[in-house]
Design a protein around this motif. Structure first.
Motif, PDB file in Angstrom:
ATOM      1  N   VAL B   8       0.833  -1.208   0.000  1.00 44.28           N
ATOM      2  CA  VAL B   8       0.000   0.000   0.000  1.00 44.28           C
ATOM      3  C   VAL B   8       0.857   1.243   0.000  1.00 44.28           C
ATOM      4  O   VAL B   8       0.667   2.162  -0.799  1.00 44.28           O
ATOM      5  CB  VAL B   8      -0.954  -0.011   1.220  1.00 44.28           C
ATOM      6  N   TYR B  12       1.710   4.967  -2.734  1.00 41.25           N
ATOM      7  CA  TYR B  12       0.897   6.003  -2.097  1.00 41.25           C
ATOM      8  C   TYR B  12       0.328   6.988  -3.100  1.00 41.25           C
ATOM      9  O   TYR B  12      -0.772   7.467  -2.960  1.00 41.25           O
ATOM     10  CB  TYR B  12       1.705   6.731  -1.016  1.00 41.25           C
ATOM     11  N   TRP B  15      -2.891   5.868  -4.449  1.00 41.96           N
ATOM     12  CA  TRP B  15      -4.010   5.956  -3.507  1.00 41.96           C
ATOM     13  C   TRP B  15      -4.554   7.364  -3.456  1.00 41.96           C
ATOM     14  O   TRP B  15      -5.771   7.573  -3.420  1.00 41.96           O
ATOM     15  CB  TRP B  15      -3.582   5.504  -2.106  1.00 41.96           C
TER      16      TRP B  15
END
Lengths: 502, 248, 503
Positions: B8, B12, B15
């Protein structure tokens, strides 16, 4: 610098550079005359270009002498030369037609802006068609869309709903364009290039989620622009409340150009080596095309506003083009191209006939059409002939389209699609027949809001309209230009796409 | 194998893009106020701008402004150009700070998003080809560059097409050059340029949208969608409603 | 004389020119009707030229131009088409005379539109007759549908609108929905739509597959003009048109174009051999047989004279379909001769019905009592026409029935012979009852009252015929039906190539 070498850039440069002059002119006749003149010049350039491509094959033009793939390339092959010819041809017919209609429907003070925007819209549409650069497509798409929003909003003088329609179109159109940009970005990420031919080379053999996602974003983005069912919601409003001349122009060109972009991306950029494409054909284009053909056509039957009815019919007709594409064969693709061309002719003529009625009756409600044959016989017959063309009656272009589509579906083994095509064209019999019956067999209203003086549209409108109607018949008899070129264009596209392995 | 959190965090930027995109789209669809819709549209577009800019980022790269004075001509150019496509292609996994050389030697498979579908050789091929045709120009670039000093880097691409056949060589050279830990690595300028265009388009769209909102307010007296719809319905069915008294 | 090949194209073009002439002479009715008659004469000469050339063993053909690559608009005359051409053009002339009498006697509106549509319709009928391929045939078939629409809706009232809606709806739905896919399918299989002796499909189709049956079904129902049940409703609904339209178009040109197309498809697209070998025609043979009986039964219950004749037409058309589907040479011959015989007979009946309407404004069978006393010529012609339709000697209509029975016997379908016999008996009941009523039954009281204004009742000797132009044409066609009886042999020989090709 000789003329021939610069020819490919002219269809974009001419209207782009000359458009602002229209804005500088005094309102009234001058901007219209200027726009007409420019559209004819553009058409001449496109016609030369088509002839040149037809003789010499693919023409590549490097903008500013920057070599592709870094520089922007204008790449003209038969497919986009045909679309260029179509778009500029429609413009060359609709622009002269527009004057009387626009004078009635648009605030006089806006007329110079109007014609400027119209020319810029034309620029955008031609640019989308001619360019060989994926990002450049986006830029031109937005040039045409932004001017189209403005043009549609100008219909607010007669009906304020034009404003909300334009706003909805703006929202949907911008989302569509942005999706398209995301898709192009993903492709760039995977390949590092934006040139379509180069993209094709580098995408060969690539099959991963980045490319798949890029494909999906691009299809949805263009799908919004071309009003692919069920992403068509902006279209009926926009076509209904736009000034009539704008409806005629956009209906005949804007969605066609978007369909062309779709074809270009499917066949040139991705190609049949791209595994995801087969699934997209089977699960997206084929069912959505069929659904559009039936649902949108059925909705059209129940419309009481002729422009809205024709708009829904357009959504249905786009279904035919998607269907042709989804067969993944040369025949299917050439049927789509042929229908694209032919549908522009018939829808253009139909919307022009409606514009004539709006001029005299001040309304595009179905009631205004009652007994029209006794009031405006020339307009009535123009509507009838192009309506028959839409239905697909022999001796018109619509029949040629149907024939190509049917032949493609039988040749591709989709025989059930063939029957669905004819079944849905029977729905067209319903909605066109309803109007024709009304025009021929009813008595016109003697008084009330729908009473029309027994006076046909002025010659400035009748001549372009009947020219287009005549084209409906001419290209229904002579398919050398449409069928012949579309066939060869489709073959070339399929070779590029790596046909045979769909 | 990298852990879930690493997966994740390493992405970044995506996202951020995704969250912004969803906020924007949600605003467009959920808000009835036309101006808020436009704001949502802008947020949505901004996410795409950020997306483009992040894919152009080359690890350790600086802004693509030519600083030729400090550098040996040919190599300096070569580094910059050689990097950019690589950055574009392999940015997904982007463990910050790694040199180009290291990146290629490292297992690209660690980059899930790409490795899921791309095998290593193909990936390299793309990178090589990519680096190749840009870097190819760099061999000829010094001549050009001498003449048109202090031009923007991208200008050198003009002659790029000449160099396809020596692409592989050039790519090799570029990678080697990078391996020497050259001082200057440029970020890929092309996405910036593209997004500049997109920003202009976006601003134009916003302007048209806001102008329409103003006109709508003039014509209807409101910019709330439900009220507009209600008024349009009256306009459509109003006459019938009055005649029959069955419809409001 | 012009060459037969040119005559082919000219036969299609001449009525269109005539249409233009009619339009230009809108203001002067006499000139306008003159143009119609001249056009009709020219057309008749052209079609006879073609007819004779074909009789001499020539095959006139002409390619107009190629519409889509491989799909030319082309004409070629063969015996069946040449015969249909002569019938259509000859009867158009007679019908034009009749139209003039009827339209003037009835003081109709929109006469120019009427004659123009008529001219386009006959042009399309000629196009169907001489089409050398399915593609051309389909084009003119559709033109025929559209050009007759203004004729059907001539009166423009609610009834006409409803009739027109059904007329156009059924014909368009069947032709676009079934016939067009059938043609494209044929093209996809055989890569040509050119009519060829022995059938174009026979080399391309696996005879065992269900394909032949499906395709034949598409044709049988797709050619809606043949009015095979259940696609017949357009025909009774077309009766809202003025009588000349019913007489010519819906007894001759339009419906015969339909059954003509069926025959063409059976003989030149499938080939009789293929039909026989696959047995694909059998289901449709039974549908046609059912259609014959059912339509006759319905006709018996129609009080409206034109409706009765319309259902009779539905019944009689199915004779042709039946003949084609029997897949024997005699069946085909029966169908072909039925086209000629029924055209003459049914046109006579319709023109008589129109004459009655013009003279006495009577439309119901039950109102005809005793009218024969004042209109002996009209009802005399009606009687002869009815005899021919029934198939009684010495009228031309007896031959097709005879051939059909032979064909049925060849095919071993004894039940079909029974169907034909029952049908003839039904015909006797519903057709002959009309002249019987007119001649022998006492006129109704109110009928006499209506005539009272003139001081003369419906009595023998008080002649009250329609205008000459309304009475003469049915007598001519009735005479034609009579003569046809004695021309059976030449006609058979003329059409013989049809079944020789069929093998």
């Amino acid at each position: 610098m000789n003329f021939a070498a610069q020819l490919p850039v002219l269809p974009v440069i001419i209207p782009l550079v000359l458009a602002p002059f229209a804005m500088l002119m005094p309102n009234g006749r001058a901007p219209h005359a200027w726009a007409t003149f420019v559209s004819w010049l553009t058409f001449a350039a496109c016609a030369f270009l088509l002839a040149a491509v037809n003789d010499a094959g693919v023409i590549s033009y490097q903008l500013g002498d920057w070599a592709p793939p870094l520089g922007i390339e204008y790449r003209v092959d038969l497919a986009n030369a045909l679309v260029l010819f179509l778009v500029s041809g429609i413009a060359a017919v609709v622009f002269p037609f527009a004057y009387a209609s626009v004078r009635l429907e648009i605030d006089e003070r806006q007329s110079s802006f109007f014609y400027c925007a119209l020319l810029i819209c034309l620029t955008g549409l031609l640019g989308v068609t001619i360019t060989g650069d994926a990002f450049n497509v986006f830029v031109f798409l937005e040039i045409s869309s932004l001017s189209a929003y403005a043009l549609i909003a100008m219909g607010a003088r007669r009906d304020r709903r034009a404003l909300t329609a334009a706003f909805n179109y703006l929202i949907m159109g911008t989302i569509g364009a942005t999706f398209f940009v995301i898709g192009v970005g993903l492709l760039y990420q995977a390949t590092g290039t934006l040139n379509m031919a180069d993209l094709h080379d580098r995408l060969l053999g690539q099959s991963n989620r980045v490319v798949d996602a890029g494909f999906a974003f691009i299809v949805v983005g263009i799908g919004l622009k071309l009003a692919m069912f069920p992403m068509h919601l902006w279209l009926p409003g926009a076509y209904t409340y736009a000034p009539s001349a704008v409806s005629a122009f956009l209906a005949a060109t804007a969605t066609k150009v978007a369909v062309y972009v779709l074809i270009r991306f499917i066949d040139t950029v991705f190609g049949f080596q791209f595994e995801f494409l087969g699934a997209a054909f089977t699960w997206v284009f084929l069912p959505l095309g069929l659904a559009g053909m039936f649902i949108a056509s059925l909705v059209a039957v129940f419309q009481d506003d002729i422009k809205r009815m024709l708009a829904y019919s357009s959504v249905g007709q786009i279904g035919y083009m998607l269907l042709g594409i989804s067969f993944g064969t040369v025949e299917g693709l050439s049927a789509s191209l042929v229908h694209m061309f032919n549908h522009a002719l018939m829808k253009g003529a139909l919307f022009m006939a409606v514009a004539c009625v709006v001029l005299r009756a001040g309304s595009h409600s179905i009631q205004a059409f009652a007994g029209l044959s006794k009031r405006m016989p020339y307009t009535t017959w123009a509507f009838i002939i192009s309506g028959l063309s839409l239905v697909g009656v022999p001796l018109t272009v619509g029949f040629v389209s149907k024939w190509y589509l049917l032949q493609a579906s039988f040749a591709a083994g989709f025989w059930y699609a063939g029957f669905l095509i004819v079944a849905s064209s029977l729905i067209a019999v319903l909605y066109i027949g309803r109007i024709v019956e009304l025009m021929l067999l009813r008595e016109p209203a003697e008084e009330g809001p729908y009473a029309i003086p027994a006076k046909d549209a002025p010659l400035s409108m009748l001549i372009p309209m009947w020219f287009l109607v005549a084209m409906n018949v001419y290209f229904g008899l002579n398919t050398e230009l449409t069928g012949g070129i579309a066939n060869r264009a489709a073959e070339a596209l399929m070779v590029m796409a790596g046909a045979g392995a769909p | 194998m990298e852990s879930w959190t690493e997966f994740v965090i390493a992405r970044y930027n995506y996202w951020i893009v995704i969250v912004l995109m969803m906020i924007g789209l949600y605003t467009v669809f959920a808000r009835g106020n036309l101006v808020k819709k436009i704001v949502g549209l802008n947020i949505f577009q901004t996410s795409v701008f950020i997306f483009y800019i992040t894919i152009g980022k080359v690890a350790g790269g600086t802004a693509p402004i030519y600083i030729g004075d400090e550098l040996y001509h040919g190599d300096g150019h070569g580094d910059g150009h050689g990097d950019e496509p690589h950055g574009a292609a392999a940015d997904h996994g982007a463990d910050a700070g790694a040199s180009l050389h290291a990146k290629i030697e490292n297992d690209l498979g660690a980059n899930d998003l790409k490795a899921a579908a791309n095998d290593l050789t193909l990936d390299e091929g793309v990178i090589a080809g990519e680096g190749g045709h840009d870097a190819a120009s760099l061999h000829t670039a010094p001549d050009d560059a001498a003449k048109i000093a202090n031009e923007q880097l991208i200008d050198a691409g003009k002659s790029a097409s000449q160099g396809f056949d020596i692409a592989a060589d050039a790519a090799h050279g570029a990678v080697e050059a990078a391996a020497y830990h050259s001082e200057v690595i440029y970020t890929n300028p092309l996405p910036h340029v593209l997004i500049l265009t997109a920003i202009v388009v976006g601003v134009a769209g916003t302007a048209v949208g806001l102008a329409l909102a103003v006109r709508i307010r003039e014509a209807y007296g409101t910019i709330e969608e439900d009220e507009l719809e209600a008024m349009d319905n009256v306009a459509e069915f109003g006459a019938a409603a009055e005649a029959t008294g069955t419809r409001g | 004389m012009i060459s037969p090949s040119i005559a082919l194209a000219a036969a299609v073009g001449a009525p269109l020119l005539g249409c233009l002439g009619i339009w230009l002479s809108d203001k002067s009715p006499n000139l306008r009707e003159g143009v119609t008659l001249i056009t009709a004469t020219v057309l008749m000469i052209l079609s006879i030229t073609v007819f004779l050339a074909v009789g001499n063993g020539e095959t006139p053909q002409i390619l107009v131009f190629e519409v889509i690559a491989g799909l030319p608009l082309a004409f070629r005359a063969e015996p069946l088409g040449a015969m249909f051409g002569v019938i259509a053009s000859g009867l158009w002339f007679i019908n034009s005379l009749y139209s003039i009498g009827y339209m003037r006697g009835h003081d109709e509106q929109h006469q120019t539109r009427f004659y123009m549509s008529f001219a386009v319709a006959i042009s399309a009928a000629m196009g169907v007759a001489y089409a050398s391929n399915l593609f051309t045939l389909f084009i003119f078939y559709e033109v025929l549908t559209l050009s007759t629409f203004p004729l059907v809706t001539h009166y423009g009232d609610d009834k006409a609108r409803n009739g027109g809606r059904i007329y156009l709806g059924v014909l368009m739905a069947t032709s676009i929905g079934l016939l067009l896919p059938a043609i494209v399918w044929t093209y996809a299989i055989a890569e040509t739509t050119e009519f060829a002796a022995g059938g174009i499909l026979s080399q391309h189709v696996d005879a065992a597959g269900p394909l032949v049956g499906v395709l034949l079904g598409l044709y049988a129902f797709g050619i809606g003009k043949a009015a095979l049940m259940p696609v017949h409703p357009w025909l009774p609904n077309a009766m809202v048109a003025p009588t000349p339209v019913s007489a010519f178009l819906h007894a001759v040109a339009v419906v015969k174009a339909g059954v003509f197309s069926i025959l063409k498809v059976a003989v030149y697209v499938f080939g009789v051999d293929l039909l026989r070998d696959t047995g694909a025609g059998v289901p449709f043979m039974w549908i046609a047989a059912g259609s014959i009986l059912l339509a006759s039964l319905i006709a018996m219950n129609q009080d409206n004279l034109k409706a009765r004749l319309a259902y009779s037409t539905v019944s009689q058309l199915s004779y042709v379909t039946l003949g084609a589907m029997l897949a024997t040479s005699m069946g085909v011959m029966g169908g072909a001769t039925q086209i000629a015989a029924h055209a003459l007979g049914k046109m006579t009946l319709f023109m008589c019905a129109g004459a009655v309407y013009v003279a006495h404004h009577k439309t119901l069978v039950s109102e005809l009592n005793g009218l024969g006393r004042v209109m002996p010529w009209t009802f005399g012609a009606f009687f002869l026409g009815a005899m021919s339709i029934i198939g009684l000697p010495p009228m031309g209509g007896s031959w097709p029935k005879f051939f059909l029975m032979l064909g049925a016997a060849d095919a071993g379908e004894i039940a079909i012979i029974a169907v034909l016999m029952i049908s003839s008996i039904l015909n006797v009941i519903y057709l002959l009852s009309i002249p019987v009523r007119a001649f022998y039954m006492e006129p109704a009281i109110n009928g006499a009252k209506a005539q009272g204004a003139r001081g003369k009742g419906i009595e023998w000797g008080n002649l009250k015929e329609a205008p000459l132009l309304c009475v003469l044409p049915p007598m001519l066609t009735a005479a034609g039906a009579f003569i046809l009886f004695f021309c059976a042999d030449p006609l058979f020989n003329y059409l013989a190539p049809l079944i020789a090709e069929a093998g």
